[in-house]
Design a protein around this motif. Sequence first.
Motif, short mmCIF file in Angstrom:
data_model
loop_
_atom_site.label_atom_id
_atom_site.label_comp_id
_atom_site.label_asym_id
_atom_site.label_seq_id
_atom_site.Cartn_x
_atom_site.Cartn_y
_atom_site.Cartn_z
N THR A 9 0.70 -1.09 0.07
CA THR A 9 0.13 -0.26 0.28
C THR A 9 1.02 1.05 -0.37
O THR A 9 1.97 1.69 0.91
N LEU A 10 0.20 2.06 -1.08
CA LEU A 10 1.31 3.32 -1.26
C LEU A 10 1.41 4.36 0.35
O LEU A 10 -0.32 4.26 0.47
N ALA A 11 1.64 5.13 0.53
CA ALA A 11 1.79 5.98 1.70
C ALA A 11 0.97 7.21 0.81
O ALA A 11 0.78 7.77 -0.40
N ALA A 12 0.48 8.37 1.52
CA ALA A 12 -0.03 10.00 1.52
C ALA A 12 1.02 9.80 0.35
O ALA A 12 0.50 10.66 -0.76
N ASN A 13 1.92 10.16 0.39
CA ASN A 13 3.24 10.48 -0.34
C ASN A 13 3.15 9.09 -1.15
O ASN A 13 3.90 8.17 -0.67
N PRO A 14 2.52 8.79 -2.95
CA PRO A 14 2.83 7.81 -2.92
C PRO A 14 4.83 7.96 -3.55
O PRO A 14 4.85 6.71 -4.12
#
Length: 75
Positions: A8-13
Amino acid sequence: TVSSLTYTLAANPANVASVTFTLSATGATKVRVSGDGGTTWFNCDSAISGVNVTACATSGLAIASMSTLQIVATE
């Protein structure tokens, strides 16, 4: 053996927030994940449920620094 690996990517991809995967055998009590060749290790112990490791937090793992994903599981 590890299977069904997803991330899963973070808010900052540009960063990975977590990884989820399945182990081939039950009984693991300690699981560690590294995405940068073993320099940084993330503790996944609290994400273990039987053979599944769900949403192991890898905050700070930059996609650009990923070279080899290593997963170590022990009883």
